[in-house]
Scaffold this motif. Sequence first.
Motif, PDB file in Angstrom:
ATOM      1  N   MET A  81       0.832  -1.173   0.000  1.00 15.19           N
ATOM      2  CA  MET A  81       0.000   0.000   0.000  1.00 15.19           C
ATOM      3  C   MET A  81       0.883   1.244   0.000  1.00 15.19           C
ATOM      4  SD  MET A  81      -2.381   1.618   3.000  1.00 15.19           S
ATOM      5  CE  MET A  81      -1.024   2.458   3.800  1.00 15.19           C
ATOM      6  N   ILE A  82       0.655   2.111  -0.928  1.00 11.66           N
ATOM      7  CA  ILE A  82       1.310   3.408  -0.974  1.00 11.66           C
ATOM      8  C   ILE A  82       0.235   4.465  -0.830  1.00 11.66           C
ATOM      9  CG2 ILE A  82       2.526   5.087  -2.417  1.00 11.66           C
ATOM     10  CD1 ILE A  82       4.044   2.763  -3.682  1.00 11.66           C
ATOM     11  N   ARG A  83       0.457   5.378   0.110  1.00 12.18           N
ATOM     12  CA  ARG A  83      -0.473   6.496   0.299  1.00 12.18           C
ATOM     13  C   ARG A  83       0.327   7.785   0.256  1.00 12.18           C
ATOM     14  NH1 ARG A  83      -2.652   8.764   5.254  1.00 12.18           N
ATOM     15  NH2 ARG A  83      -4.262  10.213   4.629  1.00 12.18           N
ATOM     16  N   VAL A  84      -0.060   8.675  -0.654  1.00  8.35           N
ATOM     17  CA  VAL A  84       0.582   9.978  -0.795  1.00  8.35           C
ATOM     18  C   VAL A  84      -0.507  11.036  -0.689  1.00  8.35           C
ATOM     19  CG1 VAL A  84       1.796  11.518  -2.384  1.00  8.35           C
ATOM     20  CG2 VAL A  84       2.454   9.111  -2.246  1.00  8.35           C
ATOM     21  N   GLU A  85      -0.254  12.022   0.164  1.00 11.67           N
ATOM     22  CA  GLU A  85      -1.224  13.100   0.339  1.00 11.67           C
ATOM     23  C   GLU A  85      -0.476  14.429   0.460  1.00 11.67           C
ATOM     24  OE1 GLU A  85      -4.104  14.412   3.953  1.00 11.67           O
ATOM     25  OE2 GLU A  85      -4.288  12.327   3.313  1.00 11.67           O
ATOM     26  N   VAL A  86      -0.932  15.416  -0.284  1.00 15.74           N
ATOM     27  CA  VAL A  86      -0.367  16.764  -0.208  1.00 15.74           C
ATOM     28  C   VAL A  86      -1.543  17.706   0.004  1.00 15.74           C
ATOM     29  CG1 VAL A  86       0.917  18.578  -1.383  1.00 15.74           C
ATOM     30  CG2 VAL A  86       1.542  16.181  -1.746  1.00 15.74           C
ATOM     31  N   GLY A  87      -1.458  18.535   1.046  1.00 14.31           N
ATOM     32  CA  GLY A  87      -2.548  19.463   1.320  1.00 14.31           C
ATOM     33  C   GLY A  87      -2.213  20.409   2.449  1.00 14.31           C
ATOM     34  N   THR A  88      -3.200  21.177   2.847  1.00 17.62           N
ATOM     35  CA  THR A  88      -2.994  22.189   3.883  1.00 17.62           C
ATOM     36  C   THR A  88      -3.288  21.678   5.286  1.00 17.62           C
ATOM     37  OG1 THR A  88      -5.234  23.014   3.549  1.00 17.62           O
ATOM     38  CG2 THR A  88      -3.467  24.103   2.300  1.00 17.62           C
ATOM     39  N   ALA A  89      -4.052  20.606   5.397  1.00 17.20           N
ATOM     40  CA  ALA A  89      -4.475  20.110   6.717  1.00 17.20           C
ATOM     41  C   ALA A  89      -3.331  19.431   7.470  1.00 17.20           C
ATOM     42  CB  ALA A  89      -5.635  19.137   6.553  1.00 17.20           C
ATOM     43  N   ASP A  90      -3.348  19.592   8.792  1.00 20.36           N
ATOM     44  CA  ASP A  90      -2.389  18.891   9.639  1.00 20.36           C
ATOM     45  C   ASP A  90      -2.742  17.409   9.655  1.00 20.36           C
ATOM     46  OD1 ASP A  90      -0.243  18.479  11.342  1.00 20.36           O
ATOM     47  OD2 ASP A  90      -1.153  19.477  13.069  1.00 20.36           O
ATOM     48  N   PHE A  91      -1.845  16.591  10.191  1.00 24.03           N
ATOM     49  CA  PHE A  91      -2.058  15.146  10.231  1.00 24.03           C
ATOM     50  C   PHE A  91      -1.939  14.637  11.664  1.00 24.03           C
ATOM     51  CE2 PHE A  91       2.162  16.265   8.576  1.00 24.03           C
ATOM     52  CZ  PHE A  91       2.993  15.820   9.604  1.00 24.03           C
ATOM     53  N   ASP A  92      -2.556  13.491  11.891  1.00 25.75           N
ATOM     54  CA  ASP A  92      -2.514  12.819  13.194  1.00 25.75           C
ATOM     55  C   ASP A  92      -1.461  11.723  13.100  1.00 25.75           C
ATOM     56  OD1 ASP A  92      -2.942  10.953  15.303  1.00 25.75           O
ATOM     57  OD2 ASP A  92      -5.042  11.566  15.460  1.00 25.75           O
ATOM     58  N   ASP A 111      12.909  -1.273  -3.672  1.00 24.39           N
ATOM     59  CA  ASP A 111      14.239  -1.512  -3.099  1.00 24.39           C
ATOM     60  C   ASP A 111      14.219  -2.164  -1.722  1.00 24.39           C
ATOM     61  OD1 ASP A 111      15.291  -0.429  -5.390  1.00 24.39           O
ATOM     62  OD2 ASP A 111      15.890   1.473  -4.476  1.00 24.39           O
ATOM     63  N   TRP A 112      13.101  -2.074  -1.003  1.00 21.76           N
ATOM     64  CA  TRP A 112      12.991  -2.682   0.323  1.00 21.76           C
ATOM     65  C   TRP A 112      11.688  -3.475   0.407  1.00 21.76           C
ATOM     66  CZ3 TRP A 112      14.991   2.306  -0.161  1.00 21.76           C
ATOM     67  CH2 TRP A 112      16.278   2.493   0.343  1.00 21.76           C
ATOM     68  N   PRO A 113      11.656  -4.526   1.226  1.00 26.35           N
ATOM     69  CA  PRO A 113      10.426  -5.320   1.390  1.00 26.35           C
ATOM     70  C   PRO A 113       9.446  -4.614   2.337  1.00 26.35           C
ATOM     71  CG  PRO A 113      12.185  -6.243   2.742  1.00 26.35           C
ATOM     72  CD  PRO A 113      12.794  -5.111   1.960  1.00 26.35           C
ATOM     73  N   LEU A 114       8.620  -3.759   1.773  1.00 28.40           N
ATOM     74  CA  LEU A 114       7.705  -2.945   2.567  1.00 28.40           C
ATOM     75  C   LEU A 114       6.259  -3.376   2.383  1.00 28.40           C
ATOM     76  CD1 LEU A 114       9.278   0.536   1.713  1.00 28.40           C
ATOM     77  CD2 LEU A 114       9.652  -0.835   3.784  1.00 28.40           C
ATOM     78  N   HIS A 115       5.504  -3.298   3.472  1.00 23.36           N
ATOM     79  CA  HIS A 115       4.060  -3.556   3.413  1.00 23.36           C
ATOM     80  C   HIS A 115       3.291  -2.283   3.118  1.00 23.36           C
ATOM     81  CE1 HIS A 115       4.553  -7.591   4.921  1.00 23.36           C
ATOM     82  NE2 HIS A 115       5.275  -7.132   5.924  1.00 23.36           N
ATOM     83  N   ALA A 116       3.823  -1.155   3.605  1.00 24.39           N
ATOM     84  CA  ALA A 116       3.088   0.093   3.455  1.00 24.39           C
ATOM     85  C   ALA A 116       4.034   1.286   3.528  1.00 24.39           C
ATOM     86  CB  ALA A 116       2.027   0.211   4.547  1.00 24.39           C
ATOM     87  N   ILE A 117       3.624   2.340   2.816  1.00 22.21           N
ATOM     88  CA  ILE A 117       4.333   3.622   2.838  1.00 22.21           C
ATOM     89  C   ILE A 117       3.278   4.718   2.879  1.00 22.21           C
ATOM     90  CG2 ILE A 117       5.825   5.223   1.582  1.00 22.21           C
ATOM     91  CD1 ILE A 117       6.916   2.748   0.047  1.00 22.21           C
ATOM     92  N   THR A 118       3.458   5.645   3.789  1.00 19.83           N
ATOM     93  CA  THR A 118       2.628   6.843   3.813  1.00 19.83           C
ATOM     94  C   THR A 118       3.545   8.057   3.742  1.00 19.83           C
ATOM     95  OG1 THR A 118       0.823   5.853   5.090  1.00 19.83           O
ATOM     96  CG2 THR A 118       1.049   8.250   5.218  1.00 19.83           C
ATOM     97  N   ILE A 119       3.212   8.958   2.825  1.00 20.61           N
ATOM     98  CA  ILE A 119       3.899  10.245   2.730  1.00 20.61           C
ATOM     99  C   ILE A 119       2.816  11.316   2.765  1.00 20.61           C
ATOM    100  CG2 ILE A 119       5.336  11.786   1.341  1.00 20.61           C
ATOM    101  CD1 ILE A 119       6.442   9.269  -0.084  1.00 20.61           C
ATOM    102  N   ILE A 120       2.897  12.172   3.763  1.00 23.58           N
ATOM    103  CA  ILE A 120       1.985  13.317   3.844  1.00 23.58           C
ATOM    104  C   ILE A 120       2.846  14.569   3.906  1.00 23.58           C
ATOM    105  CG2 ILE A 120       0.169  14.486   5.155  1.00 23.58           C
ATOM    106  CD1 ILE A 120      -0.619  11.731   6.285  1.00 23.58           C
ATOM    107  N   HIS A 121       2.596  15.493   2.996  1.00 24.42           N
ATOM    108  CA  HIS A 121       3.366  16.736   2.952  1.00 24.42           C
ATOM    109  C   HIS A 121       2.394  17.898   2.921  1.00 24.42           C
ATOM    110  CE1 HIS A 121       6.689  19.388   2.252  1.00 24.42           C
ATOM    111  NE2 HIS A 121       7.528  18.380   2.093  1.00 24.42           N
ATOM    112  N   ARG A 122       2.613  18.840   3.795  1.00 27.07           N
ATOM    113  CA  ARG A 122       1.743  20.006   3.847  1.00 27.07           C
ATOM    114  C   ARG A 122       2.273  21.126   2.955  1.00 27.07           C
ATOM    115  NH1 ARG A 122       0.522  21.694   9.696  1.00 27.07           N
ATOM    116  NH2 ARG A 122      -1.120  22.857   8.636  1.00 27.07           N
ATOM    117  N   VAL A 123       1.353  21.947   2.498  1.00 26.18           N
ATOM    118  CA  VAL A 123       1.669  23.146   1.730  1.00 26.18           C
ATOM    119  C   VAL A 123       0.894  24.304   2.346  1.00 26.18           C
ATOM    120  CG1 VAL A 123       2.224  21.941  -0.422  1.00 26.18           C
ATOM    121  CG2 VAL A 123      -0.143  22.615   0.039  1.00 26.18           C
TER     122      VAL A 123
END
Length: 147
Positions: A1-12, A67-79
Amino acid sequence: MIRVEVGTADFDIGAETAKVAEQGGGAIASFVGQVRDDGNLDTLELEHYPAMTDKALRKIAETAQADWPLHAITIIHRVGKLSVGENIVLVVTGSDHREAAIESCSFIMDRLKTVAPFWKKETGSDGSTKWIEERESDLKASEKWQK
């Protein structure tokens, strides 16, 4: 699972880490970047071109997953305009193995600092503004991942 989110909201951080943990494995690594105070900073403003940014972040995540044996990646970046102490970025990786989780998280952050298309402008407490240039230290950190 790859999750990428870019937005203005803060994250938990806890909720996002739990989502990665639900994907299995026994190793979770994370990094949270916040606006740091240099003594004169009032705000940091991040701009981006959404289609370009999403594509670049997904490519970084896909490279990590290859490159790595991953189950999940989450990237959240605020703008947008952020104040000192506010969260800017969250990276969470999950794997069966500690080394893969930690290394992939570090790789993603190093690549975000050097290839992700974000433009950053600082506004000082005196009202002065300046665009942030790439740092030599970030480029050197990213070079270690070159094949």
